[in-house]
Design an enzyme around this catalytic site. Structure first.
Site, PDB file in Angstrom:
ATOM      1  N   CYS A 118       0.866  -1.319   0.038  1.00  0.00           N
ATOM      2  CA  CYS A 118       0.086   0.092  -0.102  1.00  0.00           C
ATOM      3  C   CYS A 118       0.837   1.348  -0.127  1.00  0.00           C
ATOM      4  O   CYS A 118       0.288   2.363  -0.201  1.00  0.00           O
ATOM      5  CB  CYS A 118      -0.962  -0.050   1.292  1.00  0.00           C
ATOM      6  SG  CYS A 118      -1.971  -1.520   1.073  1.00  0.00           S
ATOM      7  N   HIS A 259      -3.151   6.965   2.200  1.00  0.00           N
ATOM      8  CA  HIS A 259      -3.541   5.692   1.665  1.00  0.00           C
ATOM      9  C   HIS A 259      -4.974   5.497   2.401  1.00  0.00           C
ATOM     10  O   HIS A 259      -4.948   5.565   3.336  1.00  0.00           O
ATOM     11  CB  HIS A 259      -2.433   4.623   2.207  1.00  0.00           C
ATOM     12  CG  HIS A 259      -3.028   3.276   1.935  1.00  0.00           C
ATOM     13  ND1 HIS A 259      -3.767   2.832   0.772  1.00  0.00           N
ATOM     14  CD2 HIS A 259      -3.166   2.132   3.027  1.00  0.00           C
ATOM     15  CE1 HIS A 259      -4.070   1.392   1.114  1.00  0.00           C
ATOM     16  NE2 HIS A 259      -3.788   1.160   2.164  1.00  0.00           N
ATOM     17  N   ASN A 289     -10.175  -0.391   0.296  1.00  0.00           N
ATOM     18  CA  ASN A 289      -8.891  -0.187   0.264  1.00  0.00           C
ATOM     19  C   ASN A 289      -8.228  -0.746  -0.927  1.00  0.00           C
ATOM     20  O   ASN A 289      -8.380  -2.163  -1.075  1.00  0.00           O
ATOM     21  CB  ASN A 289      -8.075  -0.682   1.494  1.00  0.00           C
ATOM     22  CG  ASN A 289      -6.819  -1.164   1.578  1.00  0.00           C
ATOM     23  OD1 ASN A 289      -6.019  -0.617   0.594  1.00  0.00           O
ATOM     24  ND2 ASN A 289      -6.367  -1.131   2.866  1.00  0.00           N
TER      25      ASN A 289
HETATM   26  O1  UT7 Z   1      -3.291  -1.104   3.658  1.00  0.00           O
HETATM   27  C1  UT7 Z   1      -3.318  -1.476   5.086  1.00  0.00           C
HETATM   28  C2  UT7 Z   1      -4.452  -2.394   5.645  1.00  0.00           C
HETATM   29  N1  UT7 Z   1      -4.771  -2.761   6.738  1.00  0.00           N
HETATM   30  C3  UT7 Z   1      -5.356  -1.842   7.658  1.00  0.00           C
HETATM   31  O2  UT7 Z   1      -5.494  -0.896   7.390  1.00  0.00           O
HETATM   32  C4  UT7 Z   1      -5.924  -2.098   8.703  1.00  0.00           C
HETATM   33  C5  UT7 Z   1      -5.984  -1.514  10.076  1.00  0.00           C
HETATM   34  N2  UT7 Z   1      -6.904  -2.038  10.953  1.00  0.00           N
HETATM   35  C6  UT7 Z   1      -8.093  -1.776  10.970  1.00  0.00           C
HETATM   36  O3  UT7 Z   1      -8.624  -1.022  10.016  1.00  0.00           O
HETATM   37  C7  UT7 Z   1      -9.150  -2.386  11.912  1.00  0.00           C
HETATM   38  O4  UT7 Z   1      -8.377  -3.043  12.976  1.00  0.00           O
HETATM   39  C8  UT7 Z   1     -10.291  -3.453  11.310  1.00  0.00           C
HETATM   40  C9  UT7 Z   1     -11.351  -2.518  10.523  1.00  0.00           C
HETATM   41  C10 UT7 Z   1      -9.582  -4.301  10.457  1.00  0.00           C
HETATM   42  C11 UT7 Z   1     -10.778  -4.169  12.509  1.00  0.00           C
HETATM   43  O5  UT7 Z   1     -11.522  -3.172  13.453  1.00  0.00           O
HETATM   44  P1  UT7 Z   1     -11.222  -3.189  15.064  1.00  0.00           P
HETATM   45  O6  UT7 Z   1     -12.079  -2.365  15.641  1.00  0.00           O
HETATM   46  O7  UT7 Z   1      -9.635  -3.317  15.100  1.00  0.00           O
HETATM   47  O8  UT7 Z   1     -11.971  -4.679  15.076  1.00  0.00           O
HETATM   48  P2  UT7 Z   1     -11.354  -6.108  16.095  1.00  0.00           P
HETATM   49  O9  UT7 Z   1     -10.530  -6.775  15.034  1.00  0.00           O
HETATM   50  O10 UT7 Z   1     -11.140  -5.549  17.265  1.00  0.00           O
HETATM   51  O11 UT7 Z   1     -12.696  -6.821  16.013  1.00  0.00           O
HETATM   52  C12 UT7 Z   1     -13.669  -6.403  16.893  1.00  0.00           C
HETATM   53  C13 UT7 Z   1     -14.967  -7.451  17.046  1.00  0.00           C
HETATM   54  C14 UT7 Z   1     -14.358  -8.982  17.013  1.00  0.00           C
HETATM   55  O12 UT7 Z   1     -15.525  -9.646  17.884  1.00  0.00           O
HETATM   56  P3  UT7 Z   1     -15.087 -10.201  19.474  1.00  0.00           P
HETATM   57  O13 UT7 Z   1     -13.974 -10.594  19.374  1.00  0.00           O
HETATM   58  O14 UT7 Z   1     -15.007  -8.657  19.936  1.00  0.00           O
HETATM   59  O15 UT7 Z   1     -16.236 -10.704  19.697  1.00  0.00           O
HETATM   60  C15 UT7 Z   1     -14.187  -9.329  15.421  1.00  0.00           C
HETATM   61  O16 UT7 Z   1     -14.441 -10.806  15.508  1.00  0.00           O
HETATM   62  O17 UT7 Z   1     -15.405  -7.398  15.549  1.00  0.00           O
HETATM   63  C16 UT7 Z   1     -15.778  -8.902  14.778  1.00  0.00           C
HETATM   64  N3  UT7 Z   1     -15.221  -8.548  13.451  1.00  0.00           N
HETATM   65  C17 UT7 Z   1     -16.523  -8.366  12.644  1.00  0.00           C
HETATM   66  N4  UT7 Z   1     -17.751  -8.302  12.858  1.00  0.00           N
HETATM   67  C18 UT7 Z   1     -18.450  -7.915  11.966  1.00  0.00           C
HETATM   68  C19 UT7 Z   1     -14.227  -8.485  12.817  1.00  0.00           C
HETATM   69  N5  UT7 Z   1     -14.635  -8.445  11.419  1.00  0.00           N
HETATM   70  C20 UT7 Z   1     -15.869  -8.471  11.501  1.00  0.00           C
HETATM   71  C21 UT7 Z   1     -16.747  -7.955  10.348  1.00  0.00           C
HETATM   72  N6  UT7 Z   1     -18.193  -8.113  10.628  1.00  0.00           N
HETATM   73  N7  UT7 Z   1     -16.400  -7.791   9.048  1.00  0.00           N
END
Ligand code: UT7
Length: 334
Positions: A118, A259, A289
């Site tokens: 990215c 980005h 993204n």
């Molecule tokens: O080019 C660079 C590429 N990467 C990035 O930019 C990624 C940077 N990170 C992020 O953007 C965020 O960390 C994410 C959007 C990927 C995730 O957001 P978060 O607020 O960090 O969520 P999390 O991973 O802490 O997950 C929270 C909850 C989890 O459930 P539990 O364990 O709290 O019960 C996940 O299982 O949300 C759940 N979850 C979802 N629920 C519904 C994870 N993905 C999803 C989903 N739909 N798509």
């Protein structure tokens, strides 16, 4: 790294972009994995993404974006000396830039791929600038393009909701007045495991004692929270360094062009740098993204809508797998 000392100035004189026709909404995604429009839009700001159908190639998307950029710069493909294609999702692992060259009919141009995930577009802009400043090439097309839909695990809701496909391009040329004012690029391979699309070899014994690895690439794996933390901490640092090298301050910035990974990252970086929200460019609601494509795709839209104007100062930063991150400070136009 104070670029203006070297001599030849750089200008970004054309922009273009291309996106696949097929759009997938968050509601559509919720029929594929257990997710919801509410979760995706509140956590990321993404509402739609474009997806390349199997017949669509990275080369075709890239060439379409490049063609538009070349036309905006009032050039023809025959004028192009160098084609740099920043991508992590080539049609051909040996390189896709030559296919773009053929598609464009840019027979004079040398063409090669550059991979920095990215951050690819930002790394590419600095690479292109070196060739121009050295006097080696005059008319450079830099493309950022990715079709991550090919490499996403469509059963992994933590990653598949984030990515989309697209291409963006710019033309860079020598210029009397230097418009590329500063940069800072960084890499940290010790954190590679936070985000990768790695080759997974299976041993294949050719002869007794002679074994090679064969296989393919494993779909994207990511530790979202670690990547989020990395981006919010590291991106402001490189922006401040690039601005320092450009002898500018935050007050001189007209546009923050990050980005497009997550709206929360855009907001957090903008807040840390005290850049008002109206100066932070965002189109990720429409495209998600798009990796190396996201910066030039957003730039092209803003230029075509007349929001980014000639002479505007843009701070652009990429970040992602590698890990890689970096920033450039440039002014649009001659
Ligand atoms: O080019 C660079 C590429 N990467 C990035 O930019 C990624 C940077 N990170 C992020 O953007 C965020 O960390 C994410 C959007 C990927 C995730 O957001 P978060 O607020 O960090 O969520 P999390 O991973 O802490 O997950 C929270 C909850 C989890 O459930 P539990 O364990 O709290 O019960 C996940 O299982 O949300 C759940 N979850 C979802 N629920 C519904 C994870 N993905 C999803 C989903 N739909 N798509």
């Amino acid at each position: 790294m104070v670029l203006e000392q070297v001599g030849i100035g750089i200008a970004v004189t054309g922009t273009g972009s291309a996106i696949p026709a097929v759009s997938l909404s968050n509601d559509g995604l919720s029929q594929i994995v257990e997710t919801s429009d509410e979760w995706i839009s509140s956590r990321t700001g993404i509402r739609h993404r474009r997806l390349a159908v199997p017949a669509e190639s990275l080369a075709k998307l890239s060439a379409e974006a490049a063609k538009a950029a070349i036309a905006t710069a009032h050039l023809t493909p025959m004028d192009i000396d160098l084609i740099l294609l920043a991508t992590s999702t080539p049609d051909d692992l040996f390189g896709t830039a030559c296919l773009v060259q053929a598609e464009l009919g840019a027979t004079k141009a040398v063409a090669f791929d550059l991979t920095a995930a990215c951050s690819g577009f930002v790394f590419g802009m600095v690479t292109a600038a070196q060739f121009i400043r050295a006097g080696a090439y005059q008319n450079v097309v830099l493309i950022g393009a990715d079709v991550l839909s090919r490499w996403v695990d469509w059963s992994d809701r933590r990653t598949c909701v984030l990515f989309g496909d697209g291409a963006g391009a710019v033309v860079m040329q020598p210029n009397e007045r230097d418009r590329l004012l500063g940069f800072e690029l960084r890499s940290d391979g010790t954190q590679n495991h936070f985000l990768n699309l790695a080759f997974q070899p299976r041993p294949k014994e050719l002869l007794r004692g002679t074994t090679v690895g064969q296989g393919t690439f494993h779909p994207i794996t990511m530790n979202g929270q670690e990547v989020y933390r990395f981006a919010v901490r590291r991106v402001p640092e490189v922006i401040e360094k690039a601005l320092f090298r450009a002898n500018l301050t935050i007050a001189d910035v007209d546009w923050l062009l990050l980005h497009q990974a997550n709206q929360r990252i855009l907001d957090a970086v903008g807040d840390r740098l005290k850049i008002p929200a109206e100066k932070v460019i965002s189109n990720l609601a429409k495209y998600g993204n798009t990796s190396a494509a996201s910066i030039p795709l957003a730039l092209d839209e803003e230029v075509r809508q007349g929001k980014v104007k000639a002479g505007d100062t843009i701070v652009s930063a990429g970040f992602g797998a590698g890990l890689t991150w970096g920033a450039t400070v440039f002014q649009w136009g001659r």
